[in-house]
Design an enzyme around this catalytic site. Structure first.
Site, PDB file in Angstrom:
ATOM      1  N   ILE A  16       0.841  -1.196   0.000  1.00  0.00           N
ATOM      2  CA  ILE A  16       0.000   0.000   0.000  1.00  0.00           C
ATOM      3  C   ILE A  16       0.876   1.245   0.000  1.00  0.00           C
ATOM      4  O   ILE A  16       1.725   1.414   0.883  1.00  0.00           O
ATOM      5  CB  ILE A  16      -0.929   0.017   1.229  1.00  0.00           C
ATOM      6  CG1 ILE A  16      -1.777  -1.257   1.270  1.00  0.00           C
ATOM      7  CG2 ILE A  16      -1.829   1.252   1.208  1.00  0.00           C
ATOM      8  CD1 ILE A  16      -2.494  -1.455   2.572  1.00  0.00           C
TER       9      ILE A  16
ATOM     10  N   GLY B 165       8.480   4.038   0.818  1.00  0.00           N
ATOM     11  CA  GLY B 165       7.831   3.409   1.952  1.00  0.00           C
ATOM     12  C   GLY B 165       6.339   3.598   2.120  1.00  0.00           C
ATOM     13  O   GLY B 165       5.727   4.427   1.492  1.00  0.00           O
ATOM     14  N   SER B 166       5.768   2.788   2.973  1.00  0.00           N
ATOM     15  CA  SER B 166       4.357   2.842   3.292  1.00  0.00           C
ATOM     16  C   SER B 166       4.032   1.699   4.233  1.00  0.00           C
ATOM     17  O   SER B 166       4.614   1.611   5.303  1.00  0.00           O
ATOM     18  CB  SER B 166       3.507   2.774   2.040  1.00  0.00           C
ATOM     19  OG  SER B 166       2.157   2.942   2.380  1.00  0.00           O
ATOM     20  N   ARG B 167       3.143   0.775   3.775  1.00  0.00           N
ATOM     21  CA  ARG B 167       2.836  -0.356   4.638  1.00  0.00           C
ATOM     22  C   ARG B 167       2.448  -1.559   3.789  1.00  0.00           C
ATOM     23  O   ARG B 167       2.091  -1.429   2.620  1.00  0.00           O
ATOM     24  CB  ARG B 167       1.748   0.002   5.634  1.00  0.00           C
ATOM     25  CG  ARG B 167       0.324  -0.254   5.189  1.00  0.00           C
ATOM     26  CD  ARG B 167      -0.644   0.003   6.346  1.00  0.00           C
ATOM     27  NE  ARG B 167      -1.882  -0.723   6.160  1.00  0.00           N
ATOM     28  CZ  ARG B 167      -3.075  -0.150   6.216  1.00  0.00           C
ATOM     29  NH1 ARG B 167      -3.210   1.132   6.417  1.00  0.00           N
ATOM     30  NH2 ARG B 167      -4.164  -0.883   6.047  1.00  0.00           N
TER      31      ARG B 167
END
Length: 217
Positions: free
Chosen positions: A155, A185-187
């Site tokens: 995500i 980045g993120s998750r």
């Protein structure tokens, strides 16, 4: 060691930062300002290259284990309704990556890729409740004979504008191997069958391809 997705960006950054310093040397006559620009550009370049670190991970292959797909912190462990592929309730474990984490995505299990799909979308902050359904994302499902089908979803967040996914339907993948990359980045959410034994806690830090997040007895 750096990830291949970063070579182009790092190359462009080097050129731009060199140009900035050459211009500073030519048109700025105050010594301390020149030094400040030099230090600032060096720090900026260091920040850029650390996004694309790709450390070697020695994954211990285990067909009954589900490993963390990315480095980061566990921010969600809850039962949710997964409506894209399973269309039923699953246990979701979410790992949030800060800008200083390694951003390589790794296969949490080995097996055959059953599903792989990219979805364009918004760039809400990664912890937003609707980020999993509305942000730019990719969904991948891998199956093996022990744990069955495991879905994980990259995500994008407010900073990430591009997700890279290497998983192709029908190919066989190795647990802990490179599955993709989320630039800046993120998750990543992992969806597990109800009743799966969870081996992590909220706010626990994990390493992709190394840390055990769940297992099947």
């Amino acid at each position: 060691m750096f990830h291949k997705e970063g070579y182009k960006i790092m190359g462009i950054a080097v050129i731009l930062l060199i140009v900035v310093n050459l211009l500073a040397q030519t048109f700025i006559y105050t010594y301390w300002i020149k030094i400040a620009i030099l230090i600032g550009t060096v720090l900026l370049f260091f920040l850029i290259i650390q996004f694309f670190r790709n450390p070697k991970r020695n994954t211990e292959i285990n067909t009954s284990h589900i490993l963390a797909p990315v480095d980061g912190k566990v921010v969600v462990i809850e039962e949710v309704f997964e409506k894209e592929y399973f269309n039923d309730k699953r246990l979701m474990v979410s790992v949030f990556m800060s800008p200083i984490n390694v951003h390589v995505t790794r296969h949490p299990i080995g097996g055959v890729v059953k599903y792989s799909k990219y979805h364009p979308g918004k760039y809400l902050v990664a912890w937003h409740p609707k980020a999993s359904e509305e942000n730019e994302r990719t969904t991948v499902v891998v199956e093996n004979e022990v744990v069955g089908e495991i879905l994980y979803r990259q995500i994008a967040g407010a900073l990430a504008k591009r997700i890279v996914n290497y998983a192709k339907v029908g190919e066989e993948v190795v647990q802990g191997s490179d599955s993709g990359f989320i630039k800046f980045g993120s998750r990543v959410d992992v969806f597990l069958p109800l009743g799966t034994e969870i081996d992590v806690k909220l706010n626990q830090k994990v390493k992709g391809g190394i840390s055990l997040i769940a297992k099947v007895s």
